[in-house]
Design a protein around this motif. Structure first.
Motif, PDB file in Angstrom:
ATOM      1  N   LEU A 138     105.515 -18.057  60.652  1.00 53.10           N
ATOM      2  CA  LEU A 138     104.630 -17.318  59.711  1.00 53.10           C
ATOM      3  C   LEU A 138     104.654 -15.933  59.911  1.00 53.10           C
ATOM      4  N   SER A 139     104.532 -15.026  59.140  1.00 50.92           N
ATOM      5  CA  SER A 139     104.210 -13.614  59.251  1.00 50.92           C
ATOM      6  C   SER A 139     102.962 -13.290  60.029  1.00 50.92           C
ATOM      7  N   GLY A 140     102.819 -11.909  60.462  1.00 56.44           N
ATOM      8  CA  GLY A 140     101.737 -11.579  60.826  1.00 56.44           C
ATOM      9  C   GLY A 140     100.246 -11.839  60.287  1.00 56.44           C
ATOM     10  N   GLY A 141     100.606 -11.594  59.152  1.00 57.90           N
ATOM     11  CA  GLY A 141      99.478 -11.517  58.146  1.00 57.90           C
ATOM     12  C   GLY A 141      99.000 -13.247  57.826  1.00 57.90           C
ATOM     13  N   GLU A 142     100.164 -13.918  57.669  1.00 59.71           N
ATOM     14  CA  GLU A 142      99.781 -15.431  57.211  1.00 59.71           C
ATOM     15  C   GLU A 142      99.098 -15.908  58.481  1.00 59.71           C
ATOM     16  N   GLN A 143      99.401 -15.383  59.880  1.00 59.61           N
ATOM     17  CA  GLN A 143      98.981 -15.936  60.985  1.00 59.61           C
ATOM     18  C   GLN A 143      97.513 -15.521  61.029  1.00 59.61           C
ATOM     19  N   GLN A 144      97.039 -14.262  60.644  1.00 62.95           N
ATOM     20  CA  GLN A 144      95.840 -13.850  60.563  1.00 62.95           C
ATOM     21  C   GLN A 144      95.123 -14.628  59.773  1.00 62.95           C
ATOM     22  N   ARG A 145      95.476 -15.116  58.280  1.00 59.17           N
ATOM     23  CA  ARG A 145      94.705 -15.714  57.578  1.00 59.17           C
ATOM     24  C   ARG A 145      94.628 -17.219  58.068  1.00 59.17           C
ATOM     25  N   VAL A 146      95.407 -17.853  58.941  1.00 60.78           N
ATOM     26  CA  VAL A 146      95.262 -19.301  59.519  1.00 60.78           C
ATOM     27  C   VAL A 146      94.043 -18.785  60.356  1.00 60.78           C
ATOM     28  N   ALA A 147      94.227 -17.870  61.237  1.00 63.06           N
ATOM     29  CA  ALA A 147      92.803 -17.747  62.152  1.00 63.06           C
ATOM     30  C   ALA A 147      91.586 -17.596  61.374  1.00 63.06           C
ATOM     31  N   ILE A 148      91.434 -16.882  60.108  1.00 57.37           N
ATOM     32  CA  ILE A 148      90.385 -16.870  59.575  1.00 57.37           C
ATOM     33  C   ILE A 148      89.970 -18.204  58.860  1.00 57.37           C
ATOM     34  N   ALA A 149      90.956 -18.929  58.487  1.00 57.95           N
ATOM     35  CA  ALA A 149      90.652 -20.470  57.932  1.00 57.95           C
ATOM     36  C   ALA A 149      90.175 -21.201  59.188  1.00 57.95           C
ATOM     37  N   ARG A 150      90.572 -21.044  60.347  1.00 60.59           N
ATOM     38  CA  ARG A 150      90.141 -21.650  61.328  1.00 60.59           C
ATOM     39  C   ARG A 150      88.496 -21.286  61.729  1.00 60.59           C
ATOM     40  N   ALA A 151      88.296 -20.173  61.652  1.00 61.08           N
ATOM     41  CA  ALA A 151      86.915 -19.367  61.890  1.00 61.08           C
ATOM     42  C   ALA A 151      86.086 -19.867  60.893  1.00 61.08           C
ATOM     43  N   ILE A 152      86.485 -20.200  59.548  1.00 59.71           N
ATOM     44  CA  ILE A 152      85.482 -20.464  58.597  1.00 59.71           C
ATOM     45  C   ILE A 152      85.278 -22.027  58.425  1.00 59.71           C
ATOM     46  N   PRO A 170      99.363  -2.027  55.933  1.00 58.47           N
ATOM     47  CA  PRO A 170      98.181  -1.858  54.977  1.00 58.47           C
ATOM     48  C   PRO A 170      97.954  -2.717  53.884  1.00 58.47           C
ATOM     49  N   ASP A 171      99.179  -3.314  53.008  1.00 58.90           N
ATOM     50  CA  ASP A 171      99.008  -4.300  52.102  1.00 58.90           C
ATOM     51  C   ASP A 171      98.324  -5.314  52.623  1.00 58.90           C
ATOM     52  N   THR A 172      98.766  -5.821  53.812  1.00 61.94           N
ATOM     53  CA  THR A 172      98.085  -7.203  54.449  1.00 61.94           C
ATOM     54  C   THR A 172      96.655  -7.075  54.669  1.00 61.94           C
ATOM     55  N   SER A 173      96.400  -5.697  55.239  1.00 64.20           N
ATOM     56  CA  SER A 173      95.172  -5.635  55.887  1.00 64.20           C
ATOM     57  C   SER A 173      94.071  -5.740  54.671  1.00 64.20           C
ATOM     58  N   TRP A 174      94.503  -5.047  53.585  1.00 64.41           N
ATOM     59  CA  TRP A 174      93.678  -5.280  52.101  1.00 64.41           C
ATOM     60  C   TRP A 174      93.516  -6.591  51.721  1.00 64.41           C
ATOM     61  N   GLU A 175      94.523  -7.747  51.860  1.00 61.94           N
ATOM     62  CA  GLU A 175      94.222  -8.845  51.593  1.00 61.94           C
ATOM     63  C   GLU A 175      93.291  -9.716  52.438  1.00 61.94           C
ATOM     64  N   ILE A 176      93.671  -9.203  53.839  1.00 63.29           N
ATOM     65  CA  ILE A 176      92.492  -9.943  54.689  1.00 63.29           C
ATOM     66  C   ILE A 176      91.248  -9.518  54.392  1.00 63.29           C
TER      67      ILE A 176
END
Length: 228
Positions: A138-152, A170-176
């Motif tokens: 996964l990309s860094g942004g995708e890994q962070q989205r996995v971390a968010i999914a795990r948290a919620i 920046p683009d990925t940050s706005w998605e997060i």
């Protein structure tokens, strides 16, 4: 509700990270915690999930004083709190699905409910199609989205994020941030430590600014107030 009253944190090396902090964060708020490096932001948010305890003063989560809490009670507190780290902290040998499911397996949730809930949150963060990937794929942004999914995934009352966009473009940050806004819209409290001036100034929420272990500014719909 999170309450801090006259909270001090002095580490064994003599560093005072928090110096008389007093604040209240109500249920459902979205709060940025800002300030220069070494201001005490990390210690401030670690108090909220009892990674740290005060040297002096009181921290209460829904009227429960974490300083009086026994170690065996901490896992039960953390079931109501989702934590997201800058470096993701995913389990590298587990798939995306397994990383998220793990948060429910440790509380012995029904396997059928686990599958349904995990796939629901992966869909919410846009990664349902990558459920069988491992983090290295996964990309860094995708890994962070996995971390968010795990948290919620277990519907926490509070989500705490420590520099969640710090390693992202920046683009990925706005998605997060879009995901955080959606989580907050469901009534979940979101507390986010950040150095992102652009995010804080564009998505206006409450801002708690810290310097030298103290809260120096607390504003509704505040600005970042520092240089990047």
């Amino acid at each position: 509700m999170i309450e801090m009253n006259n909270v001090y944190k002095v580490y064994d090396n003599g560093v005072t990270a928090l110096n008389g902090v007093k604040t209240t964060i109500d249920n459902g708020e979205f709060v940025y915690v800002v300030g220069p490096s070494g201001a005490g932001k990390s210690s401030f948010i670690k108090m909220m999930y009892r990674e740290e305890v005060p040297s002096k003063g009181h921290v209460k989560i829904n009227h429960v004083d974490i300083g009086d809490m026994k170690d065996k009670q901490v896992p039960y507190l953390r079931r109501s709190i989702g934590v997201i780290f800058q470096d993701f902290k995913l389990l590298p040998k587990l798939t995306v699905y397994e990383n998220v499911a793990f948060a429910l397996e440790v509380i012995e949730e029904n396997p059928r409910k686990i599958r349904r809930r995990v796939m629901d949150v992966l869909d919410k963060v846009g990664l349902k199609h990558k459920a069988r990937f491992i983090p290295a794929q996964l990309s860094g942004g995708e890994q962070q989205r996995v971390a968010i999914a795990r948290a919620i995934v277990n519907n926490p009352k509070v989500v705490i994020a420590d520099e969640p966009t710090g390693n992202l473009d920046p683009d990925t940050s706005w998605e997060i941030m879009r995901i955080f806004e959606e989580v907050n819209a469901t009534g979940t409290t979101v507390i986010m430590a950040t150095h992102s001036k652009d995010i804080v100034n564009k998505i206006r929420r409450r801002v708690i600014a810290m310097e030298n272990g103290q809260i120096v500014r607390d504003e509704h719909r505040g600005e970042y107030g520092y240089e990047d």
